[in-house]
Design a protein around this motif. Sequence first.
Motif, PDB file in Angstrom:
ATOM      1  N   VAL A  52      44.538  42.893  30.286  1.00  0.00           N
ATOM      2  CA  VAL A  52      44.569  42.022  31.405  1.00  0.00           C
ATOM      3  C   VAL A  52      45.052  42.840  32.899  1.00  0.00           C
ATOM      4  O   VAL A  52      46.300  43.371  32.373  1.00  0.00           O
ATOM      5  CB  VAL A  52      45.650  40.860  31.157  1.00  0.00           C
ATOM      6  N   ASN A  53      44.447  42.725  33.684  1.00  0.00           N
ATOM      7  CA  ASN A  53      44.851  43.329  34.986  1.00  0.00           C
ATOM      8  C   ASN A  53      44.062  42.707  36.216  1.00  0.00           C
ATOM      9  O   ASN A  53      43.169  41.908  35.858  1.00  0.00           O
ATOM     10  CB  ASN A  53      44.976  44.835  34.953  1.00  0.00           C
ATOM     11  N   ASP A  54      43.908  43.295  37.184  1.00  0.00           N
ATOM     12  CA  ASP A  54      43.413  42.845  38.420  1.00  0.00           C
ATOM     13  C   ASP A  54      41.733  43.138  38.353  1.00  0.00           C
ATOM     14  O   ASP A  54      41.536  44.150  37.610  1.00  0.00           O
ATOM     15  CB  ASP A  54      44.157  43.559  39.820  1.00  0.00           C
ATOM     16  N   GLU A  56      39.411  44.464  40.729  1.00  0.00           N
ATOM     17  CA  GLU A  56      39.622  45.195  42.051  1.00  0.00           C
ATOM     18  C   GLU A  56      38.890  46.608  41.491  1.00  0.00           C
ATOM     19  O   GLU A  56      39.455  47.471  40.914  1.00  0.00           O
ATOM     20  CB  GLU A  56      40.874  45.297  42.491  1.00  0.00           C
ATOM     21  N   LEU A  59      41.352  49.658  41.914  1.00  0.00           N
ATOM     22  CA  LEU A  59      42.138  49.875  40.878  1.00  0.00           C
ATOM     23  C   LEU A  59      41.554  50.305  39.273  1.00  0.00           C
ATOM     24  O   LEU A  59      41.986  51.036  38.578  1.00  0.00           O
ATOM     25  CB  LEU A  59      42.742  48.511  40.537  1.00  0.00           C
ATOM     26  N   LEU A 102      46.072  35.329  25.014  1.00  0.00           N
ATOM     27  CA  LEU A 102      46.202  34.374  25.921  1.00  0.00           C
ATOM     28  C   LEU A 102      46.178  33.072  25.687  1.00  0.00           C
ATOM     29  O   LEU A 102      45.996  32.437  24.746  1.00  0.00           O
ATOM     30  CB  LEU A 102      44.648  34.302  26.540  1.00  0.00           C
ATOM     31  N   ASP A 110      45.376  29.986  30.479  1.00  0.00           N
ATOM     32  CA  ASP A 110      46.724  29.636  31.192  1.00  0.00           C
ATOM     33  C   ASP A 110      46.924  30.928  31.737  1.00  0.00           C
ATOM     34  O   ASP A 110      47.983  31.480  31.336  1.00  0.00           O
ATOM     35  CB  ASP A 110      47.834  29.018  30.509  1.00  0.00           C
ATOM     36  N   LEU A 111      46.036  31.374  32.718  1.00  0.00           N
ATOM     37  CA  LEU A 111      46.318  32.795  33.470  1.00  0.00           C
ATOM     38  C   LEU A 111      46.867  32.534  34.823  1.00  0.00           C
ATOM     39  O   LEU A 111      46.854  31.589  35.645  1.00  0.00           O
ATOM     40  CB  LEU A 111      44.845  33.214  33.572  1.00  0.00           C
ATOM     41  N   GLY A 112      47.779  33.730  35.272  1.00  0.00           N
ATOM     42  CA  GLY A 112      48.373  33.548  36.552  1.00  0.00           C
ATOM     43  C   GLY A 112      47.225  33.999  37.338  1.00  0.00           C
ATOM     44  O   GLY A 112      45.989  34.145  37.111  1.00  0.00           O
ATOM     45  N   PRO A 113      47.383  33.898  38.930  1.00  0.00           N
ATOM     46  CA  PRO A 113      46.444  34.072  39.857  1.00  0.00           C
ATOM     47  C   PRO A 113      45.594  35.139  39.825  1.00  0.00           C
ATOM     48  O   PRO A 113      44.390  34.981  40.361  1.00  0.00           O
ATOM     49  CB  PRO A 113      47.071  34.016  41.059  1.00  0.00           C
ATOM     50  N   TRP A 114      45.930  36.116  39.376  1.00  0.00           N
ATOM     51  CA  TRP A 114      45.060  37.601  39.368  1.00  0.00           C
ATOM     52  C   TRP A 114      44.967  38.199  37.971  1.00  0.00           C
ATOM     53  O   TRP A 114      44.288  39.065  38.012  1.00  0.00           O
ATOM     54  CB  TRP A 114      46.043  38.530  40.417  1.00  0.00           C
ATOM     55  N   GLU A 115      45.345  37.384  37.048  1.00  0.00           N
ATOM     56  CA  GLU A 115      45.030  37.934  35.582  1.00  0.00           C
ATOM     57  C   GLU A 115      43.428  37.831  35.383  1.00  0.00           C
ATOM     58  O   GLU A 115      43.102  36.544  35.354  1.00  0.00           O
ATOM     59  CB  GLU A 115      45.836  37.347  34.686  1.00  0.00           C
TER      60      GLU A 115
ATOM     61  N   LEU B  40      54.456  33.338  22.129  1.00  0.00           N
ATOM     62  CA  LEU B  40      54.083  34.268  23.014  1.00  0.00           C
ATOM     63  C   LEU B  40      54.819  34.346  24.208  1.00  0.00           C
ATOM     64  O   LEU B  40      55.016  33.345  24.731  1.00  0.00           O
ATOM     65  CB  LEU B  40      52.643  33.676  23.282  1.00  0.00           C
ATOM     66  N   MET B  44      52.518  36.742  33.719  1.00  0.00           N
ATOM     67  CA  MET B  44      51.597  35.830  34.533  1.00  0.00           C
ATOM     68  C   MET B  44      51.105  36.714  35.684  1.00  0.00           C
ATOM     69  O   MET B  44      50.164  36.455  36.156  1.00  0.00           O
ATOM     70  CB  MET B  44      51.696  34.641  34.710  1.00  0.00           C
ATOM     71  N   ILE B  46      50.267  40.973  37.165  1.00  0.00           N
ATOM     72  CA  ILE B  46      49.516  42.254  36.901  1.00  0.00           C
ATOM     73  C   ILE B  46      50.440  43.365  37.117  1.00  0.00           C
ATOM     74  O   ILE B  46      50.041  44.410  36.853  1.00  0.00           O
ATOM     75  CB  ILE B  46      48.178  42.240  37.190  1.00  0.00           C
ATOM     76  N   HIS B  79      43.408  51.839  44.997  1.00  0.00           N
ATOM     77  CA  HIS B  79      43.573  50.360  45.281  1.00  0.00           C
ATOM     78  C   HIS B  79      44.265  50.155  46.508  1.00  0.00           C
ATOM     79  O   HIS B  79      44.304  49.136  46.970  1.00  0.00           O
ATOM     80  CB  HIS B  79      44.599  50.175  43.909  1.00  0.00           C
ATOM     81  N   ARG B  93      53.169  48.830  34.296  1.00  0.00           N
ATOM     82  CA  ARG B  93      53.084  47.898  33.384  1.00  0.00           C
ATOM     83  C   ARG B  93      52.105  47.831  32.187  1.00  0.00           C
ATOM     84  O   ARG B  93      52.391  47.318  31.096  1.00  0.00           O
ATOM     85  CB  ARG B  93      52.924  46.520  34.074  1.00  0.00           C
ATOM     86  N   HIS B  98      52.116  43.956  28.254  1.00  0.00           N
ATOM     87  CA  HIS B  98      52.511  42.743  29.464  1.00  0.00           C
ATOM     88  C   HIS B  98      52.902  41.657  28.464  1.00  0.00           C
ATOM     89  O   HIS B  98      53.046  40.546  29.129  1.00  0.00           O
ATOM     90  CB  HIS B  98      51.011  42.486  30.108  1.00  0.00           C
TER      91      HIS B  98
END
Lengths: 137, 137, 137
Positions: A52-54, A56, A59, A102, A110-115, B40, B44, B46, B79, B93, B98
């Motif tokens: 899980v990461n950005d 982009e 990156l 997850l 239930d992911l964060g904004p950039w996950e 878990l 959340m 990155i 990035h 990270r 994570h």
Amino acid sequence: MPVHTDYLWFHTKQPQEFIRITEEVAAIVSASGVQEGMVLVSAMHITAGVYVNDWEDGLISDFQTWLEKLAPRGLPYKHHQTGEDNGDAHLKRTIMGHQVMLPITAGRLDLGPWEQVFYAEFDGQRKKRVVVKVMGE
Amino acid sequence: MPVHTDYLWFHTKQPQEFIRITEEVAAIVSASGVQEGMVLVSAMHITAGVYVNDWEDGLISDFQTWLEKLAPRGLPYKHHQTGEDNGDAHLKRTIMGHQVMLPITAGRLDLGPWEQVFYAEFDGQRKKRVVVKVMGE
Amino acid sequence: MPVHTDYLWFHTKQPQEFIRITEEVAAIVSASGVQEGMVLVSAMHITAGVYVNDWEDGLISDFQTWLEKLAPRGLPYKHHQTGEDNGDAHLKRTIMGHQVMLPITAGRLDLGPWEQVFYAEFDGQRKKRVVVKVMGE
């Protein structure tokens, strides 16, 4: 408690490719009917990872440059005495991780904004699989 | 099967901070009423991680020195062409991991004698969240 | 939903040893009676790891050479000011990962063709434990 299992298949054109799979995993979660629980997303091959990461491109390129530095291709790995040439791929996938869990809340990831969830292939150009296992209620 | 969800919030003073969260996670497990299961604990965001290791300041400093060597701050990461300056935080990270899954046995976190849970912030000074999801019976 | 807990004990002869535990985990899954679910396999000590990769001696040697390069033994780690001498072991286990979640499908570990589970000891010659927690239906 429903347990729902599915698989994602990959056959990359390049030896190394990072592929975003967030929507594919979300669709499996949706089909499972699980409202509260977790989903395991795990590479079934040992030269690929799931992380899980950005989302982009810069990156993603940074990750690849960095992995090449930490675990270079073309070193005289002992593993190559078996006829393989992918020693670095085993190490790279170890850095990135081979699986994620997850959370599922109110029927959705239930992911964060950039996950974003990625499949990281390090020895592609062949058919490979990721298991997606949903568990909850 | 009860599934119980909670969140921990962080807003660190420093860009990089490692914060022990074992008790906070244990309190959520206790509130969930789950006697046998798993929890878990997953960042959340990155540029942050969650890991299990020793609660010893020297070792925490060793981790930070080591991460700076493996994934240095201030390199010309691609990035950064997006305006970000935290490329190293994404890599750091990734090394630390994570998320973790912790076993719950007889209503309590089933940890070894030295296992402590940490939140590892690599791009702080802003509000961030960790999801804590308990599942079991 | 059955939840089944067991422990594997290790007391290695060497400070560093990688031990295949796929069959031991499979036996615990079998004894649990779980047909569909997951099993957590997690080191309870902070200088050991659990990972999934190839069962090939050359590759295991490559992992060990590589870890020595990324996290060398014998550096003046601050952790050593406590009297310990195993700073590198904490870092090495972080690279390899301290736990895995394995899917259970139709009563068996749902592993890819080359996936094997390993216990990675980095500070052995003492008694240590891995928790194996099965959850499902």
